[in-house]
Write an enzyme that holds these catalytic residues in place. Structure first.
Site, PDB file in Angstrom:
ATOM      1  N   TYR A 100     -22.273 -34.652  27.500  1.00 30.08           N
ATOM      2  CA  TYR A 100     -23.702 -34.621  27.787  1.00 30.08           C
ATOM      3  C   TYR A 100     -24.110 -33.332  28.509  1.00 30.08           C
ATOM      4  CZ  TYR A 100     -23.431 -39.703  26.965  1.00 30.08           C
ATOM      5  OH  TYR A 100     -23.206 -40.948  26.439  1.00 30.08           O
TER       6      TYR A 100
ATOM      7  N   HIS B 217     -14.111 -41.315  25.451  1.00 28.39           N
ATOM      8  CA  HIS B 217     -15.399 -41.347  24.765  1.00 28.39           C
ATOM      9  C   HIS B 217     -15.313 -41.909  23.346  1.00 28.39           C
ATOM     10  CE1 HIS B 217     -19.506 -39.129  25.152  1.00 28.39           C
ATOM     11  NE2 HIS B 217     -19.641 -40.291  24.562  1.00 28.39           N
TER      12      HIS B 217
END
Length: 280
Positions: free
Chosen positions: A52, A110
């Site tokens: 991010y 992730h």
């Protein structure tokens, strides 16, 4: 005063708030401001990731917050490119530096990056980092049943969380059943469905009208009643508060079933490798 948010007990003896705050794609000052506003509104689970590009901003907001650090659950994620034992250790240490915090409360893989097939090594690294106290709880994201079984079999350690795409068009009943069997808590990314959010569907607007709440609140309450932890994102304080105001009303079993029945075969928002999407 910010509302008290219920929490779920996790396998490792820690707890997880029943709703979290998502931070993708917030960056820089906008992210610091939004996370600060979310904390003031009552959010205690803050979800970030290396991919991010906003760990530093999230960490800055945590340091500025007038809330005891131990009240906050800061979660980040190991990207697919950092799989492998040594790479994973270095990545988590890098996240700690970026966040500017002494520990990460919840660290997830992730996604399993199956074409590289080093996620089991990455999981061993997280197990050791948890043992060493750099990470409090460890989990995964976007793992299938086969991926979960493998890392549990190889290490004897079960992830406390699997964060997966989940919304009314993709309610993930089979994976939620797997999680229930293994004792894993489901977290939901894209909990409303983003551009495909069924905000105008009668299954959603009907309960909203009956209860005097918004369609978005109905969908998030559906998540909560299914036992999932949604992590909605909004930079708007009013929307942040609404997304957290889910515990003063309840859907009927029939309403929950009607929303789940909005499932579509093509419910997934994205195709291809998850690591190619910043959401991942």
């Amino acid at each position: 005063m910010a509302p008290a948010i219920p929490a779920h007990d996790l396998l490792d003896g820690t707890t997880l708030p029943a709703v979290g705050f998502g931070t993708y794609p917030l960056r820089d000052d906008e992210c610091v401001e939004a996370v600060g506003s979310a904390i003031a509104a009552g959010y205690r689970l803050l979800d970030t990731a290396v991919n991010y590009g906003n760990e530093a901003a999230v960490g800055e907001a945590v340091r500025r917050a007038e809330v005891d650090r131990d009240e906050l659950v800061v979660a980040s994620k190991l990207p697919g490119r950092d799989h492998g034992y040594d790479e994973a250790v270095a990545s988590v240490r890098g996240s700690l530096r970026a966040l500017g915090l002494e520990r990460i409360d919840l660290h997830l893989i992730h996604w399993p990056n199956p074409s590289v097939d080093r996620y089991a090594e990455a999981w061993r690294a997280l197990v050791d980092l948890q043992r060493d106290g750099l990470v409090r709880s460890i989990g995964v994201s976007n793992f299938t049943e086969a991926h979960l079984v493998r890392i549990i079999d190889e290490t004897g350690v079960t992830p406390v969380v699997n964060q997966i795409e989940m919304h009314p068009h993709f309610p993930q009943a089979p994976m939620r059943a797997v999680h229930e069997r293994l004792g894993i808590r489901t977290e939901s990314w894209s909990p409303l469905g983003k551009r495909n959010a069924p905000l105008d569907e009668p299954a959603v607007t009907g309960p909203a009208a009956r209860l005097g709440v918004t369609p978005g609140q109905v969908i998030l309450r559906w998540q909560v009643q299914l036992g999932s932890v949604p992590v909605p994102k909004s930079a708007t304080p009013e929307r942040q508060r609404a997304n957290l105001d889910l515990f003063g009303f309840e859907l009927t079993d029939a309403e929950v079933a009607d929303i789940s029945a909005l499932a579509r075969v093509d419910g997934r928002l994205f195709g291809g490798d998850p690591d190619t999407h910043e959401e991942m």
